[in-house]
Design an enzyme around this catalytic site. Sequence first.
Site, PDB file in Angstrom:
ATOM      1  N   CYS A   1      35.509 -27.883  -2.366  1.00 11.18           N
ATOM      2  CA  CYS A   1      35.503 -28.274  -3.680  1.00 11.18           C
ATOM      3  C   CYS A   1      36.759 -29.151  -3.901  1.00 11.18           C
ATOM      4  O   CYS A   1      36.936 -29.972  -4.993  1.00 11.18           O
ATOM      5  CB  CYS A   1      35.368 -27.402  -4.796  1.00 11.18           C
ATOM      6  SG  CYS A   1      36.902 -26.255  -4.886  1.00 11.18           S
TER       7      CYS A   1
ATOM      8  N   CYS B   1      33.853 -23.621  -7.685  1.00 10.01           N
ATOM      9  CA  CYS B   1      33.678 -24.105  -6.349  1.00 10.01           C
ATOM     10  C   CYS B   1      32.225 -23.538  -5.789  1.00 10.01           C
ATOM     11  O   CYS B   1      31.908 -22.390  -5.925  1.00 10.01           O
ATOM     12  CB  CYS B   1      34.744 -23.189  -5.455  1.00 10.01           C
ATOM     13  SG  CYS B   1      34.763 -23.552  -3.526  1.00 10.01           S
TER      14      CYS B   1
ATOM     15  N   GLU C   1       0.896  -1.228   0.085  1.00  4.96           N
ATOM     16  CA  GLU C   1       0.027   0.007  -0.090  1.00  4.96           C
ATOM     17  C   GLU C   1       1.102   1.213  -0.101  1.00  4.96           C
ATOM     18  O   GLU C   1       0.658   2.272  -0.814  1.00  4.96           O
ATOM     19  CB  GLU C   1      -0.764  -0.073   1.375  1.00  4.96           C
ATOM     20  CG  GLU C   1      -2.089  -1.212   1.367  1.00  4.96           C
ATOM     21  CD  GLU C   1      -2.774  -1.067   2.328  1.00  4.96           C
ATOM     22  OE1 GLU C   1      -3.952  -0.712   2.431  1.00  4.96           O
ATOM     23  OE2 GLU C   1      -2.053  -1.457   3.559  1.00  4.96           O
ATOM     24  N   TYR C   2       2.007   1.229   0.609  1.00  2.07           N
ATOM     25  CA  TYR C   2       2.821   2.471   0.859  1.00  2.07           C
ATOM     26  C   TYR C   2       3.434   2.653  -0.607  1.00  2.07           C
ATOM     27  O   TYR C   2       3.399   3.799  -0.909  1.00  2.07           O
ATOM     28  CB  TYR C   2       4.040   2.282   1.952  1.00  2.07           C
ATOM     29  CG  TYR C   2       4.922   3.338   1.922  1.00  2.07           C
ATOM     30  CD1 TYR C   2       4.876   4.542   2.787  1.00  2.07           C
ATOM     31  CD2 TYR C   2       6.093   3.172   1.299  1.00  2.07           C
ATOM     32  CE1 TYR C   2       5.637   5.342   2.994  1.00  2.07           C
ATOM     33  CE2 TYR C   2       7.105   4.276   1.251  1.00  2.07           C
ATOM     34  CZ  TYR C   2       6.680   5.512   2.191  1.00  2.07           C
ATOM     35  OH  TYR C   2       7.562   6.449   2.229  1.00  2.07           O
ATOM     36  N   ASP C   3       4.072   1.662  -1.181  1.00  5.01           N
ATOM     37  CA  ASP C   3       4.688   1.561  -2.454  1.00  5.01           C
ATOM     38  C   ASP C   3       3.558   2.236  -3.372  1.00  5.01           C
ATOM     39  O   ASP C   3       3.918   2.896  -4.233  1.00  5.01           O
ATOM     40  CB  ASP C   3       5.370   0.355  -2.840  1.00  5.01           C
ATOM     41  CG  ASP C   3       6.507  -0.023  -2.174  1.00  5.01           C
ATOM     42  OD1 ASP C   3       7.012   0.738  -1.312  1.00  5.01           O
ATOM     43  OD2 ASP C   3       6.726  -1.309  -2.050  1.00  5.01           O
TER      44      ASP C   3
ATOM     45  N   LYS D   1      25.217   5.508  24.746  1.00  2.65           N
ATOM     46  CA  LYS D   1      26.210   6.352  23.859  1.00  2.65           C
ATOM     47  C   LYS D   1      26.453   5.511  22.523  1.00  2.65           C
ATOM     48  O   LYS D   1      26.930   4.456  22.387  1.00  2.65           O
ATOM     49  CB  LYS D   1      27.707   6.513  24.612  1.00  2.65           C
ATOM     50  CG  LYS D   1      28.598   7.457  23.687  1.00  2.65           C
ATOM     51  CD  LYS D   1      29.852   7.539  24.265  1.00  2.65           C
ATOM     52  CE  LYS D   1      30.638   8.613  23.732  1.00  2.65           C
ATOM     53  NZ  LYS D   1      31.144   8.136  22.462  1.00  2.65           N
TER      54      LYS D   1
ATOM     55  N   ARG E   1      30.079  16.587  12.586  1.00  4.64           N
ATOM     56  CA  ARG E   1      30.560  17.325  13.733  1.00  4.64           C
ATOM     57  C   ARG E   1      31.988  17.811  13.283  1.00  4.64           C
ATOM     58  O   ARG E   1      32.148  19.053  13.850  1.00  4.64           O
ATOM     59  CB  ARG E   1      30.821  16.453  14.827  1.00  4.64           C
ATOM     60  CG  ARG E   1      31.589  17.001  16.224  1.00  4.64           C
ATOM     61  CD  ARG E   1      31.644  16.148  17.199  1.00  4.64           C
ATOM     62  NE  ARG E   1      32.207  16.827  18.385  1.00  4.64           N
ATOM     63  CZ  ARG E   1      33.583  16.888  18.448  1.00  4.64           C
ATOM     64  NH1 ARG E   1      34.589  16.165  17.606  1.00  4.64           N
ATOM     65  NH2 ARG E   1      34.365  17.491  19.382  1.00  4.64           N
TER      66      ARG E   1
END
Length: 674
Positions: free
Chosen positions: A403, A423, A33-35, A111, A132
């Site tokens: 292998c 492999c 529905e969102y899409d 933190k 920052r």
Amino acid sequence: MDINTQAARLRDELNGHNYRYYVLDAPTVSDFEYDKMLRELEELEAAHPELVTSDSPTQRVGGKALDSFQQVVHRVPLQSLQDVFSPEELLDFDRRVRESGEQPEYLLEPKVDGLSVALEYENGLFIRGATRGDGQVGEDVTENLRTIKSIPMRLENAPGALIVRGEVFMSRKTFERLNGERELRGEPLFANPRNAAAGSMRQLDPKIAASRSLDMVVFNIQYTDHAPFETDSAGLDWLRELHFKVIDFQLSKDMDKIQSAIFGLGDQREKYPFEIDGAVVKVNSLSQRSILGETAKFPRWAAAYKYPPEQKESVVEDITVQVGRTGVLTPKAVISPVRLAGTTVTNATLHNQDFITEKDIRIGDTVMVQKAGEIIPEIVSVVKKKRPEGTKPYLLPEACPVCGAPVARDEDGAHIRCTGAECPAQLLRNLTHFASRDAMDIEGLGPAVVEGLVNAGMVKTPADLYGLDRDQVANLERMGKKSADNLLAAIEKSKQNDLSKLLFAFGIRQVGQKAGKILAAQFGSLDALAQATEEELTAINDVGGITAKYLTEWFAAPQSQHLIAALKEAGVNMDSQAAPAGDKLAGLTFVLTGELSACSRKEAGEKLEAMGAKVAGSVSKKTGCVVAGSAAGSKLRRAQELGVPVLDEEQFLVLVGEQDGDADMLLAQIRKER
């Protein structure tokens, strides 16, 4: 309903769904529905570009790539915190706070181990975001921050000016997915979620940042026109009302309770979607913060308690070897169960043979184990006084455990790899690389489809792609008949590719796109190349001894011969269709910048390389010439500063013979100026 009202309604509804999904973790509509709503808004804005607003959910996919980041001087410095590492240091911090004369209430929060950024809003609209940096000056990463869906683009009932600080992070789940995809593509893996988040935020192309599914939590008000708050917790509650994702916090006036809560956070850190490397303790009262003030480096009213790496004893019960998607053999210690950082650990990485040898780790040893970066359990040391008699040094196997092909050590590193072209452990990565754009260029055969084919048992080697059954492909999840037809058509088309693309698709070590083109042009056919000796290969420019060795070993391997035979039987082209590269531009290095209208920059680079030039990504004193298209940025400025010759698109087309003009005169001028 008029289109303006319709667009506004869709924006409001989609932004509301984003908030409920990414902040509250309580979606009220399905992804489908969102899409569907998002597609409706995209189509509306495409038909009426004047409806596009900066806060539209359609703008979160990432805009135009940047040449560089602009610097931002922070209106309010983004300070760092003083670290404390023990209960004694935490009590010392509490004593200094109490000396201010007021009974403190503390706010405790995890933190987050991510990238600190500041978000700026004017009249409720997000206008800028910056890293920052050094606390005073950061980098403008606004376009990348727009791609983070938990960051609100517009605030209701917000003040005229607001700056908030938070932490951008990558969840553990996203980190594992991203590293899995990078491994499939043969790209270097990120060391930890923090590095991945920081690297994603510093991508010049916002579309890359958008693909990384970053998230953010807010933990501080840097500046606001709002009426002043008395406490930090009141400000955080207000930010939550504005629909920010706000960090969880606890309040207490009892330092003993705060200390217990810190240890509790450490034990429960696995419950958070992000990595944490400590806990932050802050005085809650803003007036008391003003009294306490700050030093030149840190505020006196806050401290960051850093968790020491928890180490415990365990016993190595066995050593197993896994073969990764790129063929690397990775040893892993099976250890007796031990509780670390909130989880029970039964395995520990051993990295590689050098790591095992250096620490002399043996089966039966008692070892000290910790979580590296709080994520990956690893062995720190061996308790040799507890070593049982009769233990033997451990060596990785000489043949691939999956292998049986021989293994080989990287010439430039500590990794040991399986050399098998077929492999099974490497199948997903090999197929993804084989189908990639620069290799066989099979459109529609991305990692998800490859995984579906492999899981269904339909493909065991790249050659199996050329014998796929249309109905079986159509029955795969999210395929259908039309998608199956398109995929099989793309696979069929790839049979006609030049030998150079097939050589790159094989994934032979050190044989990239450039080497593939050189070898294809030199030998003309795969059969001729397969018969070449190391001496014949090293006689070619740009083919060194190590590359020659890898080539001869790869062609001599039984798995490689089986793959070649199967591809031949399927009708895949094994000959070079390109004329040998010219040398008209030999000795010159070109750099491309800006947008070209006649071709992509990649195609332009291929045209230059076909004439003998080298193409680089950055401008230096050694650059021979810069080709500057429209909207050229920092590379053009750098070329002008260094006096490097610059061609516009029209001159470039003359130089490569695709437009009338005096190419020789242009070339002579370039060589003269260099």
